[in-house]
Write a protein that holds these residues in place. Sequence first.
Motif, short mmCIF file in Angstrom:
data_model
loop_
_atom_site.label_atom_id
_atom_site.label_comp_id
_atom_site.label_asym_id
_atom_site.label_seq_id
_atom_site.Cartn_x
_atom_site.Cartn_y
_atom_site.Cartn_z
N GLN A 1 -55.20 -11.01 -25.85
CA GLN A 1 -55.69 -10.51 -24.57
C GLN A 1 -57.21 -10.53 -24.52
N LYS A 2 -57.82 -10.17 -25.63
CA LYS A 2 -59.29 -10.17 -25.71
C LYS A 2 -59.83 -11.59 -25.53
N ILE A 3 -59.20 -12.54 -26.20
CA ILE A 3 -59.63 -13.93 -26.08
C ILE A 3 -59.44 -14.42 -24.64
N GLY A 4 -58.32 -14.08 -24.03
CA GLY A 4 -58.06 -14.48 -22.65
C GLY A 4 -59.09 -13.91 -21.70
N LYS A 5 -59.44 -12.66 -21.90
CA LYS A 5 -60.43 -12.01 -21.04
C LYS A 5 -61.80 -12.67 -21.22
N GLU A 6 -62.17 -12.93 -22.46
CA GLU A 6 -63.46 -13.58 -22.73
C GLU A 6 -63.52 -14.97 -22.11
#
Length: 113
Positions: free
Chosen positions: A9-14
């Motif tokens: 999720q963090k990677i997707g948001k970034e």
Amino acid sequence: MAYQLDDFQKIGKEQLEAATTVTSSLAKSWQTIAAEATEYSKKSLENSSAFLEKLLGAKSFESAIQIQSEYAKNSYAGFVAQATKFGELYSNLAKEAFKPVESAIAKVQSFKE
């Protein structure tokens, strides 16, 4: 190594934030290129009009040749300068376009380590 949902999720948001930033940067780059093209077209038209006026006012054949030579020299120099400027603008555009790819590759490589 087990990846957790939070990491994805963090990677997707970034990546979404990076894509949004790059999209606005690309739009600005295209606007800059369009503005440069418009400005160059205006200058070229003005120079052509001035050349034609000078040429029509030439008193002799030698004078007409001199006017035409000056116009050709100045037009070529202006074209080369503008082509260089466009090259730089397109190069910057390409660099901006590939930033998300570079970022994604860096993220994937950081997970491998």
